[in-house]
Design a protein around this motif. Sequence first.
Motif, PDB file in Angstrom:
ATOM      1  N   SER A  11       2.367   1.629  -3.593  1.00 29.52           N
ATOM      2  CA  SER A  11       1.458   1.480  -4.735  1.00 29.52           C
ATOM      3  C   SER A  11       1.331   2.728  -5.600  1.00 29.52           C
ATOM      4  CB  SER A  11       0.074   1.046  -4.257  1.00 29.52           C
ATOM      5  OG  SER A  11      -0.517   2.071  -3.485  1.00 29.52           O
ATOM      6  N   ASP A  12       1.577   3.886  -5.046  1.00 26.74           N
ATOM      7  CA  ASP A  12       1.413   5.109  -5.845  1.00 26.74           C
ATOM      8  C   ASP A  12       2.721   5.610  -6.452  1.00 26.74           C
ATOM      9  OD1 ASP A  12       2.444   5.911  -3.407  1.00 26.74           O
ATOM     10  OD2 ASP A  12       1.398   7.832  -3.432  1.00 26.74           O
ATOM     11  N   ARG A  53       9.887   3.706  -8.637  1.00 23.63           N
ATOM     12  CA  ARG A  53      10.150   2.350  -8.152  1.00 23.63           C
ATOM     13  C   ARG A  53      11.563   1.902  -8.528  1.00 23.63           C
ATOM     14  NH1 ARG A  53       5.453   0.391 -10.736  1.00 23.63           N
ATOM     15  NH2 ARG A  53       3.791   1.434  -9.649  1.00 23.63           N
ATOM     16  N   ARG A  93       9.168  11.461  -0.222  1.00 27.34           N
ATOM     17  CA  ARG A  93       8.268  10.502   0.424  1.00 27.34           C
ATOM     18  C   ARG A  93       8.587  10.403   1.913  1.00 27.34           C
ATOM     19  NH1 ARG A  93       4.279   8.389  -3.008  1.00 27.34           N
ATOM     20  NH2 ARG A  93       5.031   8.770  -5.104  1.00 27.34           N
ATOM     21  N   ARG A 125      11.101  13.192  -6.496  1.00 33.55           N
ATOM     22  CA  ARG A 125       9.803  12.755  -5.964  1.00 33.55           C
ATOM     23  C   ARG A 125       9.980  11.668  -4.908  1.00 33.55           C
ATOM     24  NH1 ARG A 125       8.475  13.103 -11.489  1.00 33.55           N
ATOM     25  NH2 ARG A 125       8.518  10.833 -11.649  1.00 33.55           N
ATOM     26  N   ARG A 170       0.827  -1.207   0.000  1.00 33.63           N
ATOM     27  CA  ARG A 170       0.000   0.000   0.000  1.00 33.63           C
ATOM     28  C   ARG A 170       0.860   1.256   0.000  1.00 33.63           C
ATOM     29  NH1 ARG A 170      -4.393  -0.075   4.492  1.00 33.63           N
ATOM     30  NH2 ARG A 170      -4.917   1.846   3.434  1.00 33.63           N
ATOM     31  N   THR A 171       1.961   1.223   0.723  1.00 36.86           N
ATOM     32  CA  THR A 171       2.856   2.373   0.797  1.00 36.86           C
ATOM     33  C   THR A 171       3.481   2.676  -0.554  1.00 36.86           C
ATOM     34  OG1 THR A 171       3.364   1.881   3.099  1.00 36.86           O
ATOM     35  CG2 THR A 171       4.908   3.308   1.936  1.00 36.86           C
ATOM     36  N   THR A 186       5.537   5.883  -9.260  1.00 35.69           N
ATOM     37  CA  THR A 186       5.605   5.692 -10.710  1.00 35.69           C
ATOM     38  C   THR A 186       6.642   4.600 -10.998  1.00 35.69           C
ATOM     39  OG1 THR A 186       7.372   7.292 -11.052  1.00 35.69           O
ATOM     40  CG2 THR A 186       5.093   8.147 -11.089  1.00 35.69           C
TER      41      THR A 186
END
Length: 97
Positions: free
Chosen positions: A38-39, A45, A80, A76, A35-36, A41
């Motif tokens: 998942s967003d 990643r 985080r 980006r 979940r952490t 790009t």
Amino acid sequence: MNPSLGGLDHPQRGHCVLAVEAADFDHDFPTLIARTLSDLTPDERYVLRSVSLLDAFDLALATQTAGMTHEAPSVRLIERPFVRENVFGVWRYSLPG
């Protein structure tokens, strides 16, 4: 996450962070990690996988380690909440663990 709670300002990085509830963490560890991340790009990643091999890094090293020609995905990623920042370190950023 409960989007109805609105957002909280992140004091150091100047962007909005969604508020969370205890129930948001009522999952097993792999699910929380999924979940952490998942967003992210695909480029973010890739940078994350690259810097995970390092103890610490800065923006230029993250970009070069990932073989990127532009810094945007690295910028980006370091914004985080799971990236730690040490303003006094030789390499300014690190990942937990």
